[in-house]
Scaffold this active site. Structure first.
Site, PDB file in Angstrom:
ATOM      1  N   LYS A   1      -4.073  22.235  17.042  1.00 20.47           N
ATOM      2  CA  LYS A   1      -3.889  22.105  18.203  1.00 20.47           C
ATOM      3  C   LYS A   1      -2.169  22.639  19.026  1.00 20.47           C
ATOM      4  CE  LYS A   1      -5.903  21.127  19.910  1.00 20.47           C
ATOM      5  NZ  LYS A   1      -7.738  20.619  19.720  1.00 20.47           N
TER       6      LYS A   1
ATOM      7  N   CYS B   1     -15.734  32.468  30.253  1.00 21.58           N
ATOM      8  CA  CYS B   1     -16.738  32.657  31.648  1.00 21.58           C
ATOM      9  C   CYS B   1     -17.336  31.961  32.497  1.00 21.58           C
ATOM     10  CB  CYS B   1     -17.990  34.200  31.624  1.00 21.58           C
ATOM     11  SG  CYS B   1     -16.792  35.206  30.967  1.00 21.58           S
TER      12      CYS B   1
ATOM     13  N   ASN C   1     -22.495  36.340  31.696  1.00 27.43           N
ATOM     14  CA  ASN C   1     -21.960  35.889  30.627  1.00 27.43           C
ATOM     15  C   ASN C   1     -23.061  36.011  29.493  1.00 27.43           C
ATOM     16  OD1 ASN C   1     -20.364  34.199  32.582  1.00 27.43           O
ATOM     17  ND2 ASN C   1     -21.370  31.887  32.057  1.00 27.43           N
ATOM     18  N   GLY C   2     -22.285  36.164  28.525  1.00 29.36           N
ATOM     19  CA  GLY C   2     -23.062  37.031  27.155  1.00 29.36           C
ATOM     20  C   GLY C   2     -22.139  38.091  27.009  1.00 29.36           C
TER      21      GLY C   2
ATOM     22  N   ARG D   1     -13.106  28.341  31.776  1.00 29.55           N
ATOM     23  CA  ARG D   1     -14.143  28.984  30.660  1.00 29.55           C
ATOM     24  C   ARG D   1     -13.262  30.670  30.563  1.00 29.55           C
ATOM     25  NH1 ARG D   1     -19.132  25.925  29.725  1.00 29.55           N
ATOM     26  NH2 ARG D   1     -19.647  28.309  29.426  1.00 29.55           N
TER      27      ARG D   1
ATOM     28  N   LYS E   1     -12.586  27.833  27.694  1.00 24.40           N
ATOM     29  CA  LYS E   1     -13.816  26.487  25.838  1.00 24.40           C
ATOM     30  C   LYS E   1     -14.403  27.585  26.067  1.00 24.40           C
ATOM     31  CE  LYS E   1     -13.506  22.087  26.439  1.00 24.40           C
ATOM     32  NZ  LYS E   1     -12.557  21.743  25.310  1.00 24.40           N
TER      33      LYS E   1
ATOM     34  N   TRP F   1     -13.267  35.660  31.159  1.00 22.38           N
ATOM     35  CA  TRP F   1     -13.229  35.425  29.798  1.00 22.38           C
ATOM     36  C   TRP F   1     -13.663  36.883  28.906  1.00 22.38           C
ATOM     37  CZ3 TRP F   1     -14.253  36.092  24.740  1.00 22.38           C
ATOM     38  CH2 TRP F   1     -13.238  36.033  24.000  1.00 22.38           C
TER      39      TRP F   1
ATOM     40  N   GLU G   1      -6.483  19.627  11.925  1.00 22.67           N
ATOM     41  CA  GLU G   1      -6.064  20.068  13.486  1.00 22.67           C
ATOM     42  C   GLU G   1      -5.273  19.421  13.973  1.00 22.67           C
ATOM     43  OE1 GLU G   1      -8.681  20.211  15.323  1.00 22.67           O
ATOM     44  OE2 GLU G   1      -7.606  19.298  17.599  1.00 22.67           O
TER      45      GLU G   1
ATOM     46  N   GLU H   1      -2.737  26.907  19.249  1.00 18.17           N
ATOM     47  CA  GLU H   1      -3.472  27.226  20.002  1.00 18.17           C
ATOM     48  C   GLU H   1      -2.474  26.986  21.436  1.00 18.17           C
ATOM     49  OE1 GLU H   1      -7.078  25.481  21.176  1.00 18.17           O
ATOM     50  OE2 GLU H   1      -6.733  23.543  20.447  1.00 18.17           O
TER      51      GLU H   1
ATOM     52  N   HIS I   1       1.615  25.616  -4.835  1.00 18.70           N
ATOM     53  CA  HIS I   1       0.469  27.008  -5.432  1.00 18.70           C
ATOM     54  C   HIS I   1       1.021  27.927  -5.084  1.00 18.70           C
ATOM     55  CE1 HIS I   1      -1.178  24.357  -8.499  1.00 18.70           C
ATOM     56  NE2 HIS I   1      -1.537  22.640  -7.750  1.00 18.70           N
TER      57      HIS I   1
HETATM   58  C1  F6R Z   1      -9.836  24.426  19.733  1.00 13.51           C
HETATM   59  C2  F6R Z   1     -11.163  23.735  20.698  1.00 13.51           C
HETATM   60  C3  F6R Z   1     -12.311  24.815  19.869  1.00 13.51           C
HETATM   61  C4  F6R Z   1     -13.710  23.948  20.328  1.00 13.51           C
HETATM   62  C5  F6R Z   1     -14.522  25.439  19.469  1.00 13.51           C
HETATM   63  C6  F6R Z   1     -15.761  24.403  18.431  1.00 13.51           C
HETATM   64  O1  F6R Z   1      -9.050  23.210  20.207  1.00 13.51           O
HETATM   65  O2  F6R Z   1     -10.899  23.235  21.351  1.00 13.51           O
HETATM   66  O3  F6R Z   1     -12.091  25.140  18.390  1.00 13.51           O
HETATM   67  O4  F6R Z   1     -13.564  23.171  18.897  1.00 13.51           O
HETATM   68  O5  F6R Z   1     -14.271  26.415  19.583  1.00 13.51           O
HETATM   69  O6  F6R Z   1     -16.458  23.877  20.654  1.00 13.51           O
HETATM   70  P1  F6R Z   1     -17.454  23.069  20.475  1.00 13.51           P
HETATM   71  O7  F6R Z   1     -16.562  21.766  19.753  1.00 13.51           O
HETATM   72  O8  F6R Z   1     -17.779  22.729  22.148  1.00 13.51           O
HETATM   73  O9  F6R Z   1     -18.636  23.567  19.512  1.00 13.51           O
END
Ligand code: F6R
Length: 598
Positions: free
Chosen positions: A475, A2, A100-101, A27, A593, A74, A471, A478, A494
């Site tokens: 990527k 948010c 937010n929260g 966000r 994010k 969000w 990773e 997502e 396995h």
């Molecule tokens: C994926 C991604 C998330 C963040 C996770 C932690 O691309 O960005 O998996 O890595 O939410 O976020 P931070 O690094 O801000 O603690």
């Protein structure tokens, strides 16, 4: 999660709010809204869907005023729709609030208010706070907000304005980030400094329990008991252009291509022995009995890379932990341990809780974070900033690379016996090496066409390559919504080998020379079942090249740096596959994010 924006000052608020929300859309993007106060006239406009829908709705409207607050959502409580969008109001429509929260005791509060015949339009926890504000009005907005805040369990960044006190905004925080932007005769509020950077680089990062009263562009800070407090103003050195798309189709793509430049900053001033930029020296590092690396998502994957490095150079056991799990079990953390918490935002709720646990047990906490002044940076005993600039794409790219390089720098400074096969001189060349790795993009684009219609894609690797594979898979899934899974290559037989059939894409990272033969054998096994193999490695891996359907050759470098740059083709694969499928790359569905809720 948010986005929050607020403005008080001589300018018209609406364009500032819309500009801020555009920068905050990453966000949360399931609905957006604004509230503008013009004397005693309060106008609230909100719309379900992406911000553009609200922008179109407001295009020809002239909503003037002297105060404004805005929100991009969000969803947590209640589906995304116009009614659940913020701002929310009390029953008399005299207060506007954005939040937010998560308010954990909202159901109990709502029951009490319903008994007193208050009514509710939405399914949100935030509306309960708005109605309670109307119920508790004391004659002063600051007092009313702090009184209500005392009743709240959970987390919040709250911003409130009211016709009952025209000209005032009151805001406060508990566990959710809130930044005050200090301008000339004007004050901004935001959940994230990048949203207001175009207006001011002077910021105050509010602490938990801090409240601010803003009147006609001027602000005063208080604690929850209305005692006046002061906080330091920090100057943020991020460039505004870094928070803009600058002609690129997507932030994610721009951020991938920025990596050479930003890593230059990550390493700058940190390559000399004894650099003061390295927060823990060798002597201190050697004294730790155990290291806990704690993080979430991509940052956790970066931690998997750090584990091997720290164990090798310090001879200290390292455990890499998912913060969301770590915080709820009873890890045996000692006061001679080091906690390394890794986070781009520095605001991830689970990582913050894990940090509290580490600190309560007396261990030293080192935060590897990107956002200056963020909660983790303030909580930690030592801080190592990534310096990769604002990361807007929801899928982390440059911050992940910064996390790898940050850990590599720490490990190299602690490498008294020269156990890592790289030198400071070579690390200095990393930006050029990254630039050279970008040359694989055309090849990756072609390869992407062979996997964009597959439903299941497997990433395999051994050792540090497995950390990268994890990773790479995240990527891809997502942003492309394809199922991708990472496996330690030796684990295939396995169980998961049962899923490999004709044409199943297998993406192999093979930068670790000492493991190459083993990895190649695992590739033979999947080839024998008809897999389509795409491998990433250097020119010495002749055998692997021969058996792979596609081979992405990395530029010449030591094994260590080859591993670091191996992520670049994987980032390109994720980006180009998602792009071919027309997905909304910077705003992947269901994600946002900075995960500031549990
Ligand atoms: C994926 C991604 C998330 C963040 C996770 C932690 O691309 O960005 O998996 O890595 O939410 O976020 P931070 O690094 O801000 O603690």
């Amino acid at each position: 999660m948010c986005g929050i924006i607020g403005y008080s000052g001589p300018k018209e608020p609406l364009p500032i709010l819309i500009g801020g929300l555009s920068r905050l859309e990453y966000r949360g993007y399931d609905s957006a809204g604004v509230a503008i106060l013009d004397g005693e006239k309060l106008t609230i406009e909100k719309k379900e869907g992406k911000l553009q829908i609200l922008k179109d709705h407001l295009e020809n409207s002239k909503i003037n005023g002297n105060i404004g607050i805005g929100h991009t959502r969000w969803a947590t409580h209640g589906v995304p729709n116009d009614v659940n969008a913020h701002p929310h109001s009390d029953n008399q429509k005299e207060f506007a609030i954005i939040h937010n929260g998560i308010i954990e005791n909202y159901a109990e509060m709502k029951d009490d208010l319903l008994k007193e015949d208050f009514i509710f339009e939405s399914d949100t926890d935030t509306e309960v706070v708005a109605v309670e504000l109307g119920n508790q009005w004391t004659g002063r907005l600051l007092e009313t907000v702090t009184n209500v805040a005392k009743k709240l369990d959970g987390t919040y960044a709250l911003v409130v304005t009211s016709t009952k006190e025209p000209g005032t905004i009151v805001a406060g925080r508990m566990m959710s980030p809130l930044v005050l932007g200090v301008g000339e005769g004007e004050t901004f509020l935001a959940s994230d400094s990048a949203a207001i950077l175009e207006h001011t680089n002077k910021m105050i990062f509010l602490e938990n329990g801090d409240f601010v009263e803003i009147t006609n562009g001027k602000f005063k800070l208080f604690d929850i008991n209305m005692n006046e407090i002061s906080r330091e103003i920090q100057e943020i050195d991020w460039k505004v252009s870094e928070a803009e798309k600058s002609g690129y189709d997507h932030f994610m793509y721009k951020e991938i291509l920025e990596q050479a430049e930003v890593i230059e900053r990550t390493i700058s001033g940190r390559l000399e022995v004894g650099s003061e930029e390295i927060p823990i020296d060798l002597n201190k590092a050697k004294g730790f009995e155990k290291i806990w690396i704690v993080a979430c998502g991509t940052a956790y994957h970066a931690g998997l890379f750090g584990k091997d490095l720290f164990e090798k150079v310090l001879g200290v056991p390292v455990s890499v932990e998912l913060a969301s799990e770590f915080r709820y079990r009873e890890p045996i953390v000692g006061k001679n341990d080091l906690g390394i918490v890794i986070s781009q935002s520095g605001e991830t709720m689970d990582t913050i809780a894990a940090t509290e646990l580490l600190k309560e047990n007396g261990s030293h906490v080192l935060a590897l974070v990107n956002v200056v002044g963020s909660s983790l940076a303030r909580m930690a005993d030592s801080v190592f900033y990534l310096h990769v600039g604002p990361e807007i794409g929801v899928a982390s790219t440059k911050a992940y690379l910064g996390m790898l390089v940050g850990q590599l720098l720490l490990a190299k400074h602690w490498d008294s016996e020269g156990k890592l096969d790289t030198s400071f001189d070579e690390i200095k060349q990393l930006p050029a090496l990254i630039e050279k790795t970008f040359e694989c993009e055309d090849q990756v684009k072609k390869i992407s066409k062979s996997i964009n219609e597959k439903n299941d894609i497997y990433f395999i690797g051994r050792g540090l390559d497995y950390a990268l594979a994890a990773e790479g898979a995240l990527k891809l899934k997502e942003i492309s919504y394809l199922h991708a899974e990472a496996l330690a290559a030796g684990e295939l037989k396995h169980g998961t080998l049962a899923l490999i059939e004709e044409g199943t894409p297998i993406i192999v990272t093979a930068s670790q020379h000492h493991l190459l033969d083993k990895t190649t054998s695992n590739v033979q096994e999947v080839k024998a079942r008809g897999a389509y193999v795409i491998a990433v490695g250097d020119s010495s891996s002749k055998k692997l090249q021969d058996i792979s359907n596609d081979y992405i050759t990395l530029p010449e470098a030591s094994e260590m740096l080859s591993t670091v740059i191996s992520i670049i083709p994987l980032q390109f694969i994720a980006y180009h596959v998602a792009n071919l499928n027309g997905e909304s790359i910077d705003q992947p569905r269901n994600l946002a994010k900075s995960v500031t809720v549990e």
